[in-house]
Write a protein that holds these residues in place. Structure first.
Motif, PDB file in Angstrom:
ATOM      1  N   LEU A 103       0.829  -1.206   0.000  1.00 46.19           N
ATOM      2  CA  LEU A 103       0.000   0.000   0.000  1.00 46.19           C
ATOM      3  C   LEU A 103       0.861   1.254   0.000  1.00 46.19           C
ATOM      4  CD1 LEU A 103      -2.775   1.357   0.155  1.00 46.19           C
ATOM      5  CD2 LEU A 103      -2.701   1.084   2.648  1.00 46.19           C
ATOM      6  N   LEU A 104       1.969   1.224   0.745  1.00 48.11           N
ATOM      7  CA  LEU A 104       2.892   2.356   0.762  1.00 48.11           C
ATOM      8  C   LEU A 104       3.575   2.547  -0.589  1.00 48.11           C
ATOM      9  CD1 LEU A 104       4.454   1.973   4.315  1.00 48.11           C
ATOM     10  CD2 LEU A 104       3.354   4.028   3.412  1.00 48.11           C
ATOM     11  N   LYS A 105       3.788   1.461  -1.324  1.00 48.97           N
ATOM     12  CA  LYS A 105       4.366   1.585  -2.665  1.00 48.97           C
ATOM     13  C   LYS A 105       3.398   2.309  -3.596  1.00 48.97           C
ATOM     14  CE  LYS A 105       6.555  -1.855  -4.537  1.00 48.97           C
ATOM     15  NZ  LYS A 105       6.874  -3.214  -5.049  1.00 48.97           N
ATOM     16  N   MET A 106       2.118   2.049  -3.433  1.00 49.59           N
ATOM     17  CA  MET A 106       1.117   2.678  -4.297  1.00 49.59           C
ATOM     18  C   MET A 106       0.766   4.085  -3.838  1.00 49.59           C
ATOM     19  SD  MET A 106      -1.495  -0.489  -5.187  1.00 49.59           S
ATOM     20  CE  MET A 106      -1.392  -1.376  -3.629  1.00 49.59           C
ATOM     21  N   PHE A 107       0.797   4.327  -2.514  1.00 52.12           N
ATOM     22  CA  PHE A 107       0.438   5.636  -1.956  1.00 52.12           C
ATOM     23  C   PHE A 107       1.454   6.013  -0.878  1.00 52.12           C
ATOM     24  CE2 PHE A 107      -3.608   3.963  -3.539  1.00 52.12           C
ATOM     25  CZ  PHE A 107      -4.058   5.034  -4.304  1.00 52.12           C
ATOM     26  N   PRO A 108       2.532   6.678  -1.267  1.00 56.83           N
ATOM     27  CA  PRO A 108       3.571   7.042  -0.284  1.00 56.83           C
ATOM     28  C   PRO A 108       3.074   8.010   0.783  1.00 56.83           C
ATOM     29  CG  PRO A 108       4.373   7.242  -2.552  1.00 56.83           C
ATOM     30  CD  PRO A 108       2.899   7.069  -2.623  1.00 56.83           C
ATOM     31  N   LEU A 109       2.076   8.843   0.452  1.00 57.94           N
ATOM     32  CA  LEU A 109       1.561   9.831   1.403  1.00 57.94           C
ATOM     33  C   LEU A 109       0.456   9.185   2.239  1.00 57.94           C
ATOM     34  CD1 LEU A 109       1.409  12.949  -0.954  1.00 57.94           C
ATOM     35  CD2 LEU A 109       3.274  12.192   0.538  1.00 57.94           C
ATOM     36  N   LEU A 110       0.859   8.261   3.093  1.00 59.56           N
ATOM     37  CA  LEU A 110      -0.056   7.472   3.907  1.00 59.56           C
ATOM     38  C   LEU A 110       0.123   7.875   5.367  1.00 59.56           C
ATOM     39  CD1 LEU A 110      -2.066   5.091   3.320  1.00 59.56           C
ATOM     40  CD2 LEU A 110      -0.259   3.568   4.107  1.00 59.56           C
ATOM     41  N   TYR A 111      -0.998   8.182   6.044  1.00 55.46           N
ATOM     42  CA  TYR A 111      -0.913   8.698   7.406  1.00 55.46           C
ATOM     43  C   TYR A 111      -1.882   7.966   8.334  1.00 55.46           C
ATOM     44  CZ  TYR A 111       1.371  12.464   4.852  1.00 55.46           C
ATOM     45  OH  TYR A 111       2.204  13.179   4.031  1.00 55.46           O
ATOM     46  N   PHE A 112      -1.470   7.893   9.590  1.00 55.43           N
ATOM     47  CA  PHE A 112      -2.285   7.351  10.671  1.00 55.43           C
ATOM     48  C   PHE A 112      -2.307   8.378  11.808  1.00 55.43           C
ATOM     49  CE2 PHE A 112      -0.371   3.950   8.314  1.00 55.43           C
ATOM     50  CZ  PHE A 112      -1.321   2.945   8.238  1.00 55.43           C
ATOM     51  N   LYS A 113      -3.177   8.185  12.760  1.00 49.79           N
ATOM     52  CA  LYS A 113      -3.160   9.088  13.910  1.00 49.79           C
ATOM     53  C   LYS A 113      -1.835   8.977  14.653  1.00 49.79           C
ATOM     54  CE  LYS A 113      -6.029   5.733  16.444  1.00 49.79           C
ATOM     55  NZ  LYS A 113      -6.494   5.018  15.238  1.00 49.79           N
ATOM     56  N   GLU A 114      -1.233   7.789  14.614  1.00 54.79           N
ATOM     57  CA  GLU A 114       0.057   7.597  15.283  1.00 54.79           C
ATOM     58  C   GLU A 114       1.192   8.340  14.588  1.00 54.79           C
ATOM     59  OE1 GLU A 114      -2.656   4.269  16.273  1.00 54.79           O
ATOM     60  OE2 GLU A 114      -1.994   5.190  14.395  1.00 54.79           O
TER      61      GLU A 114
END
Length: 598
Positions: free
Chosen positions: A440-451
């Motif tokens: 998923l990070l390969k497809m969408f590098p701008l990935l965020y969580f509350k952490e």
């Protein structure tokens, strides 16, 4: 003393991922054997009738045979039904289990598809469609209710005075809200509605401790009780606790108060006919549990109480709302390449969810053993009973398996979101996060969580409180440009409804067709272009369903008011400015919502 006014529910057996509930007593005492039938009376003409019968059989044998055996024909429908039951029962399940590998979509092969299509996905990154700027528009205009129905306390008193009852309060209601964050939210809204219906004083709802959520939070830890009381003061009187004189009557023991178990989805006339007299008699009643205990179809002035409670009175407590506002602002700042717009995804791929679904992914024997051990530890022998069939392939083709992060990535890239899209993941602890999040990070590098958005110090007061953490996720998803739901449940249902109300329908939600998706993900020969075409069709269908406005009749509402708040809640929107998130910063929206509820 407990008063059970509910009818005894029937037993329900479900497969893996479902539930089995039994309630009520069963009578196991044996019945006496039936008395033998009396002998037939003697007949004077027995011989003559016998001779005539013999003659009839000789003359018309087929008709006589049919008449003599007619009683056996009555058993044919029973035999037919029994056959159907056998076909759709364990035998069919066993057949499906044996042949599930040949059923399209029954086997998880998404990781193989990703590896094969990844080169094409990289090349295709520059051809993204304009998804984020799209706005929902209703194809038909719903009837706006202006002004709102009169749900004030004075109007309620007039109704009861007209009916010959006392215009004063009929008593106190205590409600035990069970479940997670949004199931408790449903119970709170319903409790206010019931209090208004019964002309009762509502005590701030109590939260039951749930062994699944394991959150000891009380009402004041999640919501602002003073704001709750203030907003509702003209509609329903709410108090923080029972008066001392009432508690003294029950020796300060809440369990001594008369408890009623209300049947699920009880209509308004049930409360007026069965509950109201008991409330008048005792002066105080306790409802436990109280999840989904009020029908969706209720009088307009009572329905409005649900709207006011859900969208006006329930405001998160200051520690929750303050951090939630910071997370929204940080997501907007990290989405500057798309004008501050971001996508939120409700990802249900936690260990308990994956384990409970009984689905099989690409982890091999080690994964099967780990999830089976988790099931046994959490639910003991629940999944080993004879009435439960563990069939991962059948669960997958039925759309019951949680989507993996990889599958979510393929879904969004196929729908046209490119790798510049900022994505917020609303989730608990993801099962084997490092392995599953990598594609998923390969497809969408701008990935965020509350952490990743909040500091460790900011999150420290929330650790161990799943409902407060879910409230943070809820707020960030609420103000996203697009919300993607991957699994059913109260969280997406309440969120979809809240977004519809807040933005007057202009809030995009993507709800993929998982039954169709799993078939495509198992297709060995599909090209990236073919997959994208299918995802565009799925996106269009999701939009079409999202645009629907339920045709609500005055006497019958079948859809959830929390998922489809319009048109009943639309009269409250006159107090709000009509706006969309893409034209405002998250902090401005949060501030405007706070002001509108004061």
């Amino acid at each position: 003393m407990a008063i059970n006014t509910a009818a005894k529910p029937k037993s329900h057996n479900a497969g893996c991922g479902g539930g089995a509930v039994t309630d009520g007593d069963t009578n196991s005492s044996p019945s006496p054997p039936p008395s033998p039938p009396p002998p037939p009376p003697p007949s004077r003409h027995f011989g003559r009738r016998r001779s005539r019968s013999s003659k009839f059989r000789k003359d018309s044998f087929p008709a006589a045979a049919l008449r003599c055996n007619f009683r056996y024909l009555l058993f044919l429908p029973l035999l037919y039904i029994s056959g159907l039951i056998m076909c759709v029962g364990p035998f069919s399940t066993a057949i499906l289990a044996l042949g599930r590998a040949s059923v399209p979509g029954a086997v998880y092969r998404s990781h193989e598809l990703f590896e094969r299509l990844w080169p094409d996905i990289i090349v295709d990154n520059s051809t993204a469609i304009q998804v984020l700027p799209s706005v929902w528009e209703y194809k038909r205009r719903f009837k706006v209710q202006r002004p709102c129905p009169n749900s004030s306390i004075q109007a309620t008193k007039r109704r009861y005075a007209w009916a010959g009852e006392s215009s004063g309060s009929s008593g106190y209601l205590i409600v035990n809200a069970n479940g997670g964050l949004n199931q408790q939210r449903s119970a709170i809204c319903n409790a206010v509605a019931v209090a208004g219906l019964l002309n009762a004083v509502l005590v701030i709802p109590q939260f039951d401790f749930n062994h699944v959520w394991k959150d000891p939070s009380e009402f004041g830890d999640i919501y602002d009780p003073d704001h709750f009381i203030s907003v509702l003061e003209k509609h329903v009187k709410v108090v923080k606790a029972l008066p001392d004189e009432v508690m003294r009557k029950y020796d300060y023991n809440m369990t001594s108060i008369h408890t009623i178990r209300v049947p699920p989805w009880a209509p308004a006339n049930y409360y007026m006919g069965q509950i109201y007299p008991v409330l008048r008699e005792h002066g105080v009643l306790r409802f436990a549990p109280f999840a989904n205990r009020l029908a969706m179809s209720v009088p307009a002035h009572i329905q409005l109480l649900r709207c006011i409670t859900n969208y006006k009175a329930l405001r998160y407590a200051s520690p929750v709302s303050t951090l939630a506002e910071k997370l929204v602002n940080r997501m907007v700042e990290k989405s500057t390449r798309n004008g501050g717009k971001y996508v939120s995804v409700h990802l249900r791929f936690e260990e308990d969810m994956v384990s409970f679904s009984c689905c099989i992914y690409d982890g091999g024997a080690a994964e099967k053993y780990e999830l089976a051990s988790f099931r046994e530890a959490e639910w003991k022998e629940k999944f080993k009973r004879k009435d439960r069939e563990v069939n991962p392939g059948l669960n997958r083709i039925d759309g019951k398996c949680p989507l993996t992060p990889l599958e979510v990535g393929l879904l969004l890239r196929g729908m046209g979101f490119d790798n510049s899209t900022s994505i917020y993941i609303a989730s608990g602890k993801i099962y084997q996060a490092e392995r599953h999040l990598k594609p998923l990070l390969k497809m969408f590098p701008l990935l965020y969580f509350k952490e990743t958005l909040a500091t460790a110090e900011e999150l420290a007061p929330f650790k161990g409180y799943s409902s407060r953490l879910a409230a943070l996720d809820y707020t960030v998803c609420l103000y996203s440009e697009v919300f993607v739901t991957t699994q059913g449940g109260n969280f997406p249902h309440f969120l979809m409804g809240h977004r519809r109300f807040l933005f007057n329908g202009h809030a995009k939600t993507i709800k993929p067709d998982k039954r169709k998706l799993v078939v495509l993900l198992q297709e060995k020969t599909i090209s990236w272009k073919g997959f994208k075409d299918e995802m565009q069709v799925m996106l269009a269908e999701s939009d079409r369903k999202g645009l629907m406005v339920p045709r609500v009749k005055k006497i019958n509402r079948k859809t959830s008011i929390y998922m489809y708040p319009l048109p009943e809640c639309s009269c409250l929107q006159a107090q709000n400015s009509s706006h969309r998130l893409s034209n405002h910063q998250g902090s401005d929206l949060l501030a405007s919502q706070d002001k509108s509820t004061r």
